[in-house]
Structures are given as structure tokens and as C-alpha cells.
Design a protein around this motif. Structure first.
Motif, mmCIF file in Angstrom:
data_model
loop_
_atom_site.group_PDB
_atom_site.id
_atom_site.type_symbol
_atom_site.label_atom_id
_atom_site.label_comp_id
_atom_site.label_asym_id
_atom_site.label_seq_id
_atom_site.Cartn_x
_atom_site.Cartn_y
_atom_site.Cartn_z
ATOM 1 N N ARG A 79 66.940 35.373 -1.950
ATOM 2 C CA ARG A 79 66.685 36.544 -1.099
ATOM 3 C C ARG A 79 67.376 37.807 -1.625
ATOM 4 O O ARG A 79 67.082 38.901 -1.159
ATOM 5 C CB ARG A 79 67.082 36.255 0.341
ATOM 6 C CG ARG A 79 66.075 35.350 1.020
ATOM 7 C CD ARG A 79 66.333 35.170 2.514
ATOM 8 N NE ARG A 79 65.532 34.056 2.989
ATOM 9 C CZ ARG A 79 65.979 32.804 3.108
ATOM 10 N NH1 ARG A 79 67.242 32.514 2.846
ATOM 11 N NH2 ARG A 79 65.172 31.854 3.526
ATOM 12 N N LYS A 80 68.244 37.678 -2.613
ATOM 13 C CA LYS A 80 68.812 38.865 -3.265
ATOM 14 C C LYS A 80 67.730 39.581 -4.060
ATOM 15 O O LYS A 80 67.827 40.772 -4.304
ATOM 16 C CB LYS A 80 69.982 38.483 -4.173
ATOM 17 C CG LYS A 80 71.194 37.976 -3.406
ATOM 18 C CD LYS A 80 72.307 37.550 -4.345
ATOM 19 C CE LYS A 80 73.464 36.960 -3.570
ATOM 20 N NZ LYS A 80 74.515 36.446 -4.470
ATOM 21 N N GLU A 83 64.266 40.023 0.178
ATOM 22 C CA GLU A 83 64.831 39.673 1.489
ATOM 23 C C GLU A 83 63.825 38.994 2.406
ATOM 24 O O GLU A 83 64.212 38.284 3.330
ATOM 25 C CB GLU A 83 65.383 40.916 2.179
ATOM 26 C CG GLU A 83 66.608 41.486 1.516
ATOM 27 C CD GLU A 83 67.098 42.749 2.205
ATOM 28 O OE1 GLU A 83 66.527 43.158 3.233
ATOM 29 O OE2 GLU A 83 68.081 43.332 1.688
ATOM 30 N N SER A 84 62.538 39.200 2.177
ATOM 31 C CA SER A 84 61.520 38.640 3.077
ATOM 32 C C SER A 84 61.115 37.208 2.725
ATOM 33 O O SER A 84 60.295 36.612 3.430
ATOM 34 C CB SER A 84 60.280 39.543 3.092
ATOM 35 O OG SER A 84 59.602 39.473 1.845
#
Length: 162
Positions: A79-80, A83-84
Motif C-alpha cells: 500500500r506504500k 493506498e487503495s
């Protein structure tokens, strides 16, 4: 990606991240490993510019069953890049093995218990962002994904725990 989707119902899954040896320093996931049977696909995210749409779609596809170890951490780190990203279609081996009375939670120990073979983890703390990965890094990364699928297959052949 279509080859992975169409090949098998179970896909081995793992990631590698450049290790940080200083407090407060972190890196994004550098490599995603996916395996189908004995074939591993390695995706170097930092070379691809991140999590490309087709790879994200595969990771989020609930119909493609991805088997891995510490997958919550892997997705947290992925997710870095995006984020979704949603974690779907995942089988977490650390949860699964407990039902079989296996208390060891590392890939190497689980693999040794089931197959009587040792997995070398020497390459784990190497630089996964280097321009070119060594043959040892490639073999290590590929085998981690293959091992996840092999563990799952072996456990399902034993049958479901009571």
C-alpha cells in the motif's frame, strides 16, 4: 498476467523489500513473486514504476487464490505504492497451518516439517533494489513463492483438520 490467471487456481505469493538497517528508514516493496506450479514470475516494482494496473487487478481478484505467509504485512507494505490496494483472494499459511497442529510460523520451518528439506534464507537481507539481481537472489525469491503453493497443496492433500 493473463497467463497467471488462466494457469491454475492457486498462486504462490510473496514480496521482497530492501532491508533498512537504520531506525526510521523504510523502503517500498521492490519485488512481488507469484508462482504457478513450478514457474515463478518476478515483478520488480521499483523498475516498473510501482504497482501497475494489471498487477493490482490480479492481486485484488478474489477468483485468483493467492497463498502466502505474512500476507497482511506484504499488503500493508504494498500500500506504500497504492493506498487503495485491497487484499482479496488470500490464504494466509500462518493461520492455515495452526489447524494442522503446526506451531512453527516461518516458511523455512513449515517447509522443513512438511518436506524434510531446508530452505536457505541467506538472500533475505540483500538489496532487492539493485540494478540487477544475482542468480542466488532470483532463485531465493522464486522459490519462496513456489514453496507457499507447495505447502498449501501438501496440506490440502492431507485433508482438512478436524
Amino acid at each position: 498476467m493473463q497467463a497467471i490467471r488462466n494457469s491454475h487456481s492457486i498462486v504462490g505469493f510473496d514480496t521482497e523489500t530492501r532491508p533498512a538497517f537504520k531506525k526510521g528508514v523504510t523502503y517500498k516493496v521492490a519485488l512481488i513473486q507469484l508462482s504457478v506450479g513450478n514457474t515463478a514470475y518476478l515483478f520488480r516494482l521499483h523498475k516498473m514504476g510501482g504497482l501497475v494496473p494489471s498487477l493490482k487487478a490480479l492481486l485484488e481478484d478474489p477468483e485468483v487464490i493467492k497463498v502466502g505467509l505474512s500476507t497482511h504485512d506484504d499488503f500493508h507494505n504494498l500500500r506504500k505504492w497504492d493506498e487503495s490496494l485491497r487484499q482479496q483472494g488470500i490464504i494466509e499459511l500462518q493461520h492455515l497451518v495452526k489447524g494442522y497442529g503446526i506451531e512453527e510460523l516461518s516458511l523455512a520451518k513449515i517447509y522443513a516439517l512438511l518436506f524434510g528439506k531446508k530452505i536457505s534464507k541467506k538472500q533475505r537481507l540483500t538489496n532487492w533494489e539493485s540494478d540487477a539481481l544475482t542468480d542466488k537472489q532470483l532463485a531465493y525469491a522464486a522459490f519462496d513463492a513456489v514453496a507457499c503453493a507447495e505447502i498449501y497443496t501438501a496440506l490440502t492433500k492431507i485433508g482438512h483438520p478436524a
